[in-house]
Design a protein around this motif. Structure first.
Motif, PDB file in Angstrom:
ATOM      1  N   LEU A 197      11.752 -40.763  38.600  1.00 17.21           N
ATOM      2  CA  LEU A 197      10.496 -41.204  37.998  1.00 17.21           C
ATOM      3  C   LEU A 197      10.303 -40.615  36.601  1.00 17.21           C
ATOM      4  CD1 LEU A 197       8.228 -40.827  41.169  1.00 17.21           C
ATOM      5  CD2 LEU A 197       9.375 -42.891  40.337  1.00 17.21           C
ATOM      6  N   GLY A 198      11.229 -39.782  36.145  1.00 14.75           N
ATOM      7  CA  GLY A 198      11.173 -39.257  34.785  1.00 14.75           C
ATOM      8  C   GLY A 198      10.688 -37.818  34.685  1.00 14.75           C
ATOM      9  N   VAL A 199      10.089 -37.317  35.745  1.00 12.63           N
ATOM     10  CA  VAL A 199       9.642 -35.923  35.756  1.00 12.63           C
ATOM     11  C   VAL A 199      10.711 -35.127  36.509  1.00 12.63           C
ATOM     12  CG1 VAL A 199       7.793 -34.352  36.460  1.00 12.63           C
ATOM     13  CG2 VAL A 199       7.309 -36.779  36.089  1.00 12.63           C
ATOM     14  N   LYS A 200      11.320 -34.167  35.848  1.00 13.82           N
ATOM     15  CA  LYS A 200      12.316 -33.374  36.563  1.00 13.82           C
ATOM     16  C   LYS A 200      11.764 -31.970  36.775  1.00 13.82           C
ATOM     17  CE  LYS A 200      16.056 -35.994  34.429  1.00 13.82           C
ATOM     18  NZ  LYS A 200      15.689 -37.225  35.084  1.00 13.82           N
ATOM     19  N   PRO A 201      11.165 -31.737  37.945  1.00  9.68           N
ATOM     20  CA  PRO A 201      10.512 -30.443  38.154  1.00  9.68           C
ATOM     21  C   PRO A 201      11.513 -29.290  38.045  1.00  9.68           C
ATOM     22  CG  PRO A 201      10.653 -31.675  40.215  1.00  9.68           C
ATOM     23  CD  PRO A 201      11.111 -32.596  39.131  1.00  9.68           C
ATOM     24  N   ASN A 202      11.039 -28.224  37.477  1.00  9.09           N
ATOM     25  CA  ASN A 202      11.889 -27.052  37.291  1.00  9.09           C
ATOM     26  C   ASN A 202      11.732 -26.115  38.480  1.00  9.09           C
ATOM     27  OD1 ASN A 202      13.524 -25.090  36.277  1.00  9.09           O
ATOM     28  ND2 ASN A 202      12.090 -24.379  34.721  1.00  9.09           N
ATOM     29  N   ILE A 203      12.496 -26.392  39.523  1.00 12.49           N
ATOM     30  CA  ILE A 203      12.441 -25.585  40.741  1.00 12.49           C
ATOM     31  C   ILE A 203      13.716 -24.749  40.793  1.00 12.49           C
ATOM     32  CG2 ILE A 203      12.185 -25.668  43.260  1.00 12.49           C
ATOM     33  CD1 ILE A 203       9.903 -27.074  41.824  1.00 12.49           C
ATOM     34  N   THR A 204      13.570 -23.487  41.084  1.00 15.38           N
ATOM     35  CA  THR A 204      14.744 -22.614  41.196  1.00 15.38           C
ATOM     36  C   THR A 204      14.834 -22.127  42.642  1.00 15.38           C
ATOM     37  OG1 THR A 204      13.455 -20.639  40.708  1.00 15.38           O
ATOM     38  CG2 THR A 204      14.400 -21.818  38.820  1.00 15.38           C
ATOM     39  N   PRO A 205      15.978 -21.562  43.008  1.00 12.70           N
ATOM     40  CA  PRO A 205      16.067 -21.026  44.367  1.00 12.70           C
ATOM     41  C   PRO A 205      14.912 -20.064  44.695  1.00 12.70           C
ATOM     42  CG  PRO A 205      18.245 -21.138  43.439  1.00 12.70           C
ATOM     43  CD  PRO A 205      17.290 -21.539  42.339  1.00 12.70           C
ATOM     44  N   SER A 206      14.450 -19.290  43.711  1.00 14.72           N
ATOM     45  CA  SER A 206      13.394 -18.329  44.041  1.00 14.72           C
ATOM     46  C   SER A 206      12.011 -18.975  44.168  1.00 14.72           C
ATOM     47  CB  SER A 206      13.364 -17.187  43.025  1.00 14.72           C
ATOM     48  OG  SER A 206      13.128 -17.715  41.745  1.00 14.72           O
ATOM     49  N   THR A 207      11.820 -20.172  43.621  1.00 14.72           N
ATOM     50  CA  THR A 207      10.510 -20.825  43.771  1.00 14.72           C
ATOM     51  C   THR A 207      10.537 -21.958  44.796  1.00 14.72           C
ATOM     52  OG1 THR A 207      10.973 -22.314  41.911  1.00 14.72           O
ATOM     53  CG2 THR A 207       9.744 -20.312  41.425  1.00 14.72           C
ATOM     54  N   TRP A 208      11.755 -22.352  45.221  1.00 12.96           N
ATOM     55  CA  TRP A 208      11.877 -23.469  46.173  1.00 12.96           C
ATOM     56  C   TRP A 208      11.379 -23.065  47.563  1.00 12.96           C
ATOM     57  CZ3 TRP A 208      14.920 -24.294  50.653  1.00 12.96           C
ATOM     58  CH2 TRP A 208      14.900 -25.622  51.119  1.00 12.96           C
ATOM     59  N   TRP A 211      14.403 -20.122  50.313  1.00 14.60           N
ATOM     60  CA  TRP A 211      15.833 -20.289  50.008  1.00 14.60           C
ATOM     61  C   TRP A 211      16.718 -19.421  50.898  1.00 14.60           C
ATOM     62  CZ3 TRP A 211      18.949 -23.425  47.325  1.00 14.60           C
ATOM     63  CH2 TRP A 211      20.209 -22.955  46.943  1.00 14.60           C
ATOM     64  N   ALA A 212      16.331 -18.155  51.072  1.00 13.74           N
ATOM     65  CA  ALA A 212      17.171 -17.231  51.854  1.00 13.74           C
ATOM     66  C   ALA A 212      17.288 -17.713  53.300  1.00 13.74           C
ATOM     67  CB  ALA A 212      16.596 -15.818  51.797  1.00 13.74           C
ATOM     68  N   THR A 213      16.175 -18.164  53.856  1.00 17.67           N
ATOM     69  CA  THR A 213      16.196 -18.658  55.235  1.00 17.67           C
ATOM     70  C   THR A 213      17.047 -19.928  55.328  1.00 17.67           C
ATOM     71  OG1 THR A 213      13.969 -17.794  55.508  1.00 17.67           O
ATOM     72  CG2 THR A 213      14.723 -19.369  57.172  1.00 17.67           C
ATOM     73  N   PHE A 214      16.889 -20.800  54.346  1.00 22.90           N
ATOM     74  CA  PHE A 214      17.658 -22.047  54.301  1.00 22.90           C
ATOM     75  C   PHE A 214      19.154 -21.761  54.244  1.00 22.90           C
ATOM     76  CE2 PHE A 214      19.548 -25.414  51.536  1.00 22.90           C
ATOM     77  CZ  PHE A 214      19.400 -26.490  52.393  1.00 22.90           C
ATOM     78  N   MET A 215      19.537 -20.841  53.390  1.00 25.03           N
ATOM     79  CA  MET A 215      20.958 -20.539  53.212  1.00 25.03           C
ATOM     80  C   MET A 215      21.548 -19.794  54.423  1.00 25.03           C
ATOM     81  SD  MET A 215      21.724 -22.051  50.465  1.00 25.03           S
ATOM     82  CE  MET A 215      23.289 -21.465  49.791  1.00 25.03           C
ATOM     83  N   ALA A 216      20.665 -19.196  55.242  1.00 22.63           N
ATOM     84  CA  ALA A 216      21.151 -18.492  56.436  1.00 22.63           C
ATOM     85  C   ALA A 216      21.317 -19.454  57.620  1.00 22.63           C
ATOM     86  CB  ALA A 216      20.183 -17.366  56.800  1.00 22.63           C
ATOM     87  N   LEU A 217      20.851 -20.688  57.483  1.00 25.37           N
ATOM     88  CA  LEU A 217      21.023 -21.683  58.550  1.00 25.37           C
ATOM     89  C   LEU A 217      22.483 -22.130  58.596  1.00 25.37           C
ATOM     90  CD1 LEU A 217      17.815 -23.846  57.925  1.00 25.37           C
ATOM     91  CD2 LEU A 217      18.221 -22.276  59.852  1.00 25.37           C
ATOM     92  N   PRO A 218      22.932 -22.656  59.745  1.00 27.28           N
ATOM     93  CA  PRO A 218      24.323 -23.133  59.819  1.00 27.28           C
ATOM     94  C   PRO A 218      24.613 -24.149  58.707  1.00 27.28           C
ATOM     95  CG  PRO A 218      23.295 -23.165  61.999  1.00 27.28           C
ATOM     96  CD  PRO A 218      22.211 -22.822  61.014  1.00 27.28           C
ATOM     97  N   GLN A 219      25.657 -23.886  57.933  1.00 28.68           N
ATOM     98  CA  GLN A 219      25.998 -24.723  56.778  1.00 28.68           C
ATOM     99  C   GLN A 219      27.057 -25.759  57.166  1.00 28.68           C
ATOM    100  OE1 GLN A 219      24.666 -24.178  53.412  1.00 28.68           O
ATOM    101  NE2 GLN A 219      23.182 -22.986  54.588  1.00 28.68           N
ATOM    102  N   THR A 220      26.947 -26.933  56.542  1.00 30.57           N
ATOM    103  CA  THR A 220      27.870 -28.034  56.833  1.00 30.57           C
ATOM    104  C   THR A 220      28.476 -28.517  55.529  1.00 30.57           C
ATOM    105  OG1 THR A 220      26.559 -28.774  58.707  1.00 30.57           O
ATOM    106  CG2 THR A 220      27.993 -30.412  57.721  1.00 30.57           C
ATOM    107  N   GLU A 221      29.769 -28.849  55.573  1.00 29.14           N
ATOM    108  CA  GLU A 221      30.393 -29.522  54.434  1.00 29.14           C
ATOM    109  C   GLU A 221      30.782 -30.911  54.880  1.00 29.14           C
ATOM    110  OE1 GLU A 221      33.110 -27.681  51.630  1.00 29.14           O
ATOM    111  OE2 GLU A 221      32.702 -25.766  52.626  1.00 29.14           O
ATOM    112  N   ASP A 222      30.575 -31.892  54.019  1.00 30.82           N
ATOM    113  CA  ASP A 222      30.910 -33.254  54.399  1.00 30.82           C
ATOM    114  C   ASP A 222      31.241 -34.057  53.144  1.00 30.82           C
ATOM    115  OD1 ASP A 222      31.262 -35.252  56.365  1.00 30.82           O
ATOM    116  OD2 ASP A 222      29.304 -36.119  55.926  1.00 30.82           O
TER     117      ASP A 222
END
Ligand SMILES: Nc1nc2c(c(=O)[nH]1)N[C@H]1C(S)=C(S)[C@@H](COP(=O)(O)O)O[C@H]1N2
Ligand SMILES: [Mo]
Length: 229
Positions: free
Chosen positions: A64-75, A91-102
């Motif tokens: 939509l043209g707005v690119k919010p400036n979100i960083t791992p520490s504010t996400w 972010w820390a909790t998200f990254m500690a969840l089981p990770q998948t590559e596809d």
């Protein structure tokens, strides 16, 4: 995250998927008897290139043209609505969840397809399981930090290749493409994959998101040329 916690998350995810397995299997992109398109079968038995699509080498940017400036520490990501336990994870909790590559393909309704991207992230089903969706929850509204919304049926979100990704081809997901975290829905047109994802709101009744409300398809199945409602 300790082993016991990981085990409980995996179990909750399996239970949630089990409840919706019939719908997942019957969904158009898993069981369409006459899929449209061309090329050798893809990973799900559909023709590799959906009808009306062409392959692009570089990855266009569309939003939509707005690119919010979100960083791992504010996400932060909230899962709420028709759930037993609304939660917000950082972010820390998200990254500690089981990770998948596809590896999967990305089909934009404006006719370009980006093939064979290597993604890394967390399955949407895992993230959803954390909040324990109610039996009556059948839909979801995905919200993003730029106020974008898109609605997706819950069984579509529970497919194995639907990921909240933070890396693309071995690099952190660029801000232009929704970094630090976006959704990808390889078996639906790409507008269902919200960039800069902020919230998954579980719903008992379907509602329309930004493009769905403006004439784009609710179901968005590329192998049926299902672009508009
Ligand atoms: N937050 C947000 N997500 C979004 C959009 C948007 O405007 N805002 N556009 C959608 C559309 S229409 C497309 S085609 C894809 C494009 O993703 P890309 O810019 O990474 O190619 O993102 C989808 N996700
Ligand atoms: Mo799009």
């Amino acid at each position: 995250m300790d082993d016991e916690k990981q085990r409980r998350i995996v179990e909750a995810r399996m239970k949630l998927r089990e409840r919706h397995l019939g719908k997942i299997r019957d969904s158009a992109s898993m069981s369409d008897p006459r899929p449209m398109g061309s090329g050798a079968p893809n990973r799900h038995g559909m023709p590799k290139l959906p009808p009306g699509q062409h392959q692009t080498k570089s990855w266009p940017v569309l939003d939509l043209g707005v690119k919010p400036n979100i960083t791992p520490s504010t996400w932060k990501l909230t899962i709420d609505g028709a759930v037993e336990e609304p939660i917000t994870i950082d972010w820390a909790t998200f990254m500690a969840l089981p990770q998948t590559e596809d590896v999967s393909d990305f089909h934009c309704v404006t006719t370009w397809s980006l093939m064979d991207s290597r993604w890394k992230g967390v399955q949407a089903s895992t993230v959803l399981a954390l909040a324990r969706p109610l039996e009556s929850a059948q839909y979801a509204m995905i919200h993003a930090f730029d106020e974008y919304t898109t609605n997706v049926a819950l069984y579509e979100l529970l497919k194995d290749d639907v990921l909240l990704v933070h890396a693309w081809n071995g690099q952190p997901l660029p801000r232009d493409h929704g970094g630090p975290v976006r959704l990808i829905t390889p078996q639906l047109y790409a507008w269902k994959g919200a960039k800069w994802i902020s919230r998954i709101e579980l719903l008992k009744q379907n509602k329309l998101g930004f493009w769905e409300d403006r004439g784009y398809s609710d179901t968005a199945h590329p192998w049926r040329d299902d672009r508009y409602s």
